[in-house]
Write a protein that holds these residues in place. Structure first.
Motif, PDB file in Angstrom:
ATOM      1  N   ALA A  58      68.228 109.031  99.461  1.00 47.71           N
ATOM      2  CA  ALA A  58      69.526 109.410 100.032  1.00 47.71           C
ATOM      3  C   ALA A  58      69.901 110.832  99.634  1.00 47.71           C
ATOM      4  CB  ALA A  58      70.611 108.419  99.606  1.00 47.71           C
ATOM      5  N   VAL A  59      69.648 111.195  98.388  1.00 47.92           N
ATOM      6  CA  VAL A  59      69.971 112.559  97.934  1.00 47.92           C
ATOM      7  C   VAL A  59      69.155 113.575  98.734  1.00 47.92           C
ATOM      8  CG1 VAL A  59      69.769 114.183  96.009  1.00 47.92           C
ATOM      9  CG2 VAL A  59      70.776 111.935  95.636  1.00 47.92           C
ATOM     10  N   TYR A  60      67.858 113.322  98.899  1.00 43.83           N
ATOM     11  CA  TYR A  60      67.024 114.273  99.638  1.00 43.83           C
ATOM     12  C   TYR A  60      67.451 114.380 101.098  1.00 43.83           C
ATOM     13  CZ  TYR A  60      64.066 114.313  95.505  1.00 43.83           C
ATOM     14  OH  TYR A  60      63.611 114.448  94.228  1.00 43.83           O
ATOM     15  N   LEU A  61      67.848 113.270 101.704  1.00 39.82           N
ATOM     16  CA  LEU A  61      68.379 113.336 103.070  1.00 39.82           C
ATOM     17  C   LEU A  61      69.712 114.079 103.100  1.00 39.82           C
ATOM     18  CD1 LEU A  61      67.436 109.787 104.353  1.00 39.82           C
ATOM     19  CD2 LEU A  61      66.683 111.967 105.331  1.00 39.82           C
ATOM     20  N   GLY A  62      70.535 113.867 102.065  1.00 38.82           N
ATOM     21  CA  GLY A  62      71.797 114.597 101.958  1.00 38.82           C
ATOM     22  C   GLY A  62      71.564 116.094 101.843  1.00 38.82           C
ATOM     23  N   VAL A  63      70.565 116.475 101.065  1.00 42.35           N
ATOM     24  CA  VAL A  63      70.218 117.890 100.922  1.00 42.35           C
ATOM     25  C   VAL A  63      69.789 118.463 102.264  1.00 42.35           C
ATOM     26  CG1 VAL A  63      68.518 119.493  99.922  1.00 42.35           C
ATOM     27  CG2 VAL A  63      69.649 117.796  98.466  1.00 42.35           C
ATOM     28  N   GLU A  64      68.951 117.731 102.976  1.00 43.22           N
ATOM     29  CA  GLU A  64      68.497 118.215 104.277  1.00 43.22           C
ATOM     30  C   GLU A  64      69.667 118.379 105.244  1.00 43.22           C
ATOM     31  OE1 GLU A  64      65.128 117.315 107.705  1.00 43.22           O
ATOM     32  OE2 GLU A  64      65.400 115.867 106.087  1.00 43.22           O
ATOM     33  N   LEU A  65      70.572 117.399 105.268  1.00 43.65           N
ATOM     34  CA  LEU A  65      71.732 117.479 106.157  1.00 43.65           C
ATOM     35  C   LEU A  65      72.650 118.627 105.748  1.00 43.65           C
ATOM     36  CD1 LEU A  65      73.586 116.463 108.398  1.00 43.65           C
ATOM     37  CD2 LEU A  65      74.496 114.762 106.772  1.00 43.65           C
ATOM     38  N   TYR A  66      72.930 118.745 104.462  1.00 45.92           N
ATOM     39  CA  TYR A  66      73.807 119.810 103.983  1.00 45.92           C
ATOM     40  C   TYR A  66      73.228 121.185 104.314  1.00 45.92           C
ATOM     41  CZ  TYR A  66      76.449 122.844 100.872  1.00 45.92           C
ATOM     42  OH  TYR A  66      77.225 123.859 100.366  1.00 45.92           O
ATOM     43  N   GLU A  67      71.959 121.381 104.004  1.00 48.84           N
ATOM     44  CA  GLU A  67      71.330 122.681 104.278  1.00 48.84           C
ATOM     45  C   GLU A  67      71.317 122.974 105.773  1.00 48.84           C
ATOM     46  OE1 GLU A  67      67.524 122.432 102.336  1.00 48.84           O
ATOM     47  OE2 GLU A  67      68.365 123.040 100.404  1.00 48.84           O
ATOM     48  N   HIS A  68      71.124 121.962 106.592  1.00 47.80           N
ATOM     49  CA  HIS A  68      71.153 122.140 108.046  1.00 47.80           C
ATOM     50  C   HIS A  68      72.568 122.525 108.505  1.00 47.80           C
ATOM     51  CE1 HIS A  68      69.892 121.466 112.220  1.00 47.80           C
ATOM     52  NE2 HIS A  68      71.043 120.817 112.383  1.00 47.80           N
ATOM     53  N   ARG A  73      68.920 126.063 105.657  1.00 42.13           N
ATOM     54  CA  ARG A  73      67.573 125.771 106.140  1.00 42.13           C
ATOM     55  C   ARG A  73      67.730 124.808 107.312  1.00 42.13           C
ATOM     56  NH1 ARG A  73      63.402 121.964 103.175  1.00 42.13           N
ATOM     57  NH2 ARG A  73      65.418 121.181 102.556  1.00 42.13           N
ATOM     58  N   VAL A  74      67.312 125.235 108.468  1.00 41.90           N
ATOM     59  CA  VAL A  74      67.468 124.418 109.668  1.00 41.90           C
ATOM     60  C   VAL A  74      66.402 123.332 109.683  1.00 41.90           C
ATOM     61  CG1 VAL A  74      67.495 124.456 112.187  1.00 41.90           C
ATOM     62  CG2 VAL A  74      68.469 126.369 110.916  1.00 41.90           C
ATOM     63  N   SER A  75      66.835 122.116 109.988  1.00 42.12           N
ATOM     64  CA  SER A  75      65.930 120.979 110.049  1.00 42.12           C
ATOM     65  C   SER A  75      65.344 120.842 111.447  1.00 42.12           C
ATOM     66  CB  SER A  75      66.707 119.703 109.699  1.00 42.12           C
ATOM     67  OG  SER A  75      65.903 118.573 109.878  1.00 42.12           O
ATOM     68  N   ASP A  76      64.191 120.211 111.514  1.00 43.86           N
ATOM     69  CA  ASP A  76      63.589 119.902 112.810  1.00 43.86           C
ATOM     70  C   ASP A  76      64.381 118.809 113.526  1.00 43.86           C
ATOM     71  OD1 ASP A  76      61.570 121.736 112.358  1.00 43.86           O
ATOM     72  OD2 ASP A  76      60.192 120.248 111.542  1.00 43.86           O
ATOM     73  N   ASP A  77      65.074 117.965 112.755  1.00 43.38           N
ATOM     74  CA  ASP A  77      65.880 116.884 113.327  1.00 43.38           C
ATOM     75  C   ASP A  77      67.287 117.390 113.644  1.00 43.38           C
ATOM     76  OD1 ASP A  77      63.821 115.020 113.016  1.00 43.38           O
ATOM     77  OD2 ASP A  77      64.495 114.457 111.005  1.00 43.38           O
ATOM     78  N   PRO A  78      67.870 116.935 114.735  1.00 49.56           N
ATOM     79  CA  PRO A  78      69.250 117.319 115.039  1.00 49.56           C
ATOM     80  C   PRO A  78      70.215 116.658 114.052  1.00 49.56           C
ATOM     81  CG  PRO A  78      68.433 115.751 116.662  1.00 49.56           C
ATOM     82  CD  PRO A  78      67.281 116.089 115.765  1.00 49.56           C
ATOM     83  N   SER A  81      70.863 112.861 114.134  1.00 52.51           N
ATOM     84  CA  SER A  81      69.741 112.099 113.601  1.00 52.51           C
ATOM     85  C   SER A  81      69.750 112.125 112.068  1.00 52.51           C
ATOM     86  CB  SER A  81      68.420 112.671 114.126  1.00 52.51           C
ATOM     87  OG  SER A  81      67.329 112.025 113.507  1.00 52.51           O
ATOM     88  N   LEU A  82      70.044 113.280 111.493  1.00 58.05           N
ATOM     89  CA  LEU A  82      70.118 113.392 110.030  1.00 58.05           C
ATOM     90  C   LEU A  82      71.241 112.517 109.481  1.00 58.05           C
ATOM     91  CD1 LEU A  82      69.576 117.235 109.568  1.00 58.05           C
ATOM     92  CD2 LEU A  82      67.951 115.395 109.049  1.00 58.05           C
ATOM     93  N   GLN A 125      79.823 115.284 100.601  1.00 56.47           N
ATOM     94  CA  GLN A 125      79.792 116.718 100.883  1.00 56.47           C
ATOM     95  C   GLN A 125      78.730 117.027 101.933  1.00 56.47           C
ATOM     96  OE1 GLN A 125      79.761 119.499  97.590  1.00 56.47           O
ATOM     97  NE2 GLN A 125      79.680 121.249  98.952  1.00 56.47           N
ATOM     98  N   ALA A 126      77.605 116.335 101.891  1.00 63.75           N
ATOM     99  CA  ALA A 126      76.555 116.567 102.886  1.00 63.75           C
ATOM    100  C   ALA A 126      77.060 116.274 104.290  1.00 63.75           C
ATOM    101  CB  ALA A 126      75.337 115.699 102.580  1.00 63.75           C
ATOM    102  N   MET A 127      77.872 115.226 104.423  1.00 66.78           N
ATOM    103  CA  MET A 127      78.386 114.848 105.741  1.00 66.78           C
ATOM    104  C   MET A 127      79.651 115.610 106.131  1.00 66.78           C
ATOM    105  SD  MET A 127      77.626 110.794 106.082  1.00 66.78           S
ATOM    106  CE  MET A 127      77.902 110.175 104.442  1.00 66.78           C
ATOM    107  N   GLY A 128      80.167 116.428 105.224  1.00 64.14           N
ATOM    108  CA  GLY A 128      81.370 117.192 105.516  1.00 64.14           C
ATOM    109  C   GLY A 128      82.651 116.410 105.285  1.00 64.14           C
TER     110      GLY A 128
END
Length: 191
Positions: A58-68, A73-78, A81-82, A125-128
């Motif tokens: 969950a933390v790593y997905l949160g990091v990906e969403l937050y950075e996106h 760092r832009v993710s390949d997933d919209p 989806s994140l 915070q990742a989800m805003g």
């Protein structure tokens, strides 16, 4: 052989039989108790391991969403989806948390509660849902990994594992995160 010798022999045989019975009963009971402890320790270890895996996922997905979301760092997933992936990961983390609650000792339960609270702050915070700066984000991530270490310590104690994952032998380690790009640009440093 007179009657007293025969009675003494019978009593000795009965005492021997009773001693053998009690010894076998006690030995079998101890064996069963050890097997149960081993079985529960195995279940505890599995639940602790699964919970930490779910927290980290969950933390790593949160990091990906937050950075996106923040353009770090832009993710390949919209983003939808994140968000969906993070929602699913938090659901699985919650299920793993419940299993810990069923099997763990008091210290592990408290460490799991603290870890859950810290990881929820990262999710929010990742989800805003919670506002914050990059420094706030990093502080929340540090808090999660500090809570993971505390959970590890409590779990190791609960399982009877010797040693420690923190302390003088194992110094504090910080997160491996890139520098704040806005500060780098302001000071003229390159990445």
């Amino acid at each position: 052989m007179d009657t007293s010798e025969q009675l003494l022999t019978i009593v000795a045989v009965l005492v021997g039989a009773l001693t053998t019975y009690v010894t076998n009963y006690w030995t079998e009971r101890q064996r069963i108790r050890r097997e149960l402890l081993t079985r529960w320790d195995t279940k505890k270890l599995e639940s602790y391991e699964n919970y930490i895996d779910r927290v980290r996922a969950a933390v790593y997905l949160g990091v990906e969403l937050y950075e996106h979301r923040e353009g770090i760092r832009v993710s390949d997933d919209p983003e939808p989806s994140l968000r969906s992936q993070l929602s699913q990961a938090t659901h699985l983390r919650g299920r793993a948390f419940e299993r810990v609650m069923l099997l763990a000792g008091d210290e592990v339960v408290e460490a799991a509660h603290a870890l859950n609270a810290a990881s929820l702050e990262v999710d929010w915070q990742a989800m805003g849902k919670t506002a914050g700066t990059l420094d706030d984000w990093r502080a929340r991530n540090r808090a999660v990994f500090t809570a993971i270490n505390a959970f590890h310590e409590a779990a190791r104690t609960d399982l009877g594992v010797s040693g420690s994952v923190t302390g003088e032998t194992h110094p504090n380690r910080d997160l491996l995160l890139p520098a704040d790009r806005s500060r780098s640009f302001q000071t003229g440093q390159s990445q």
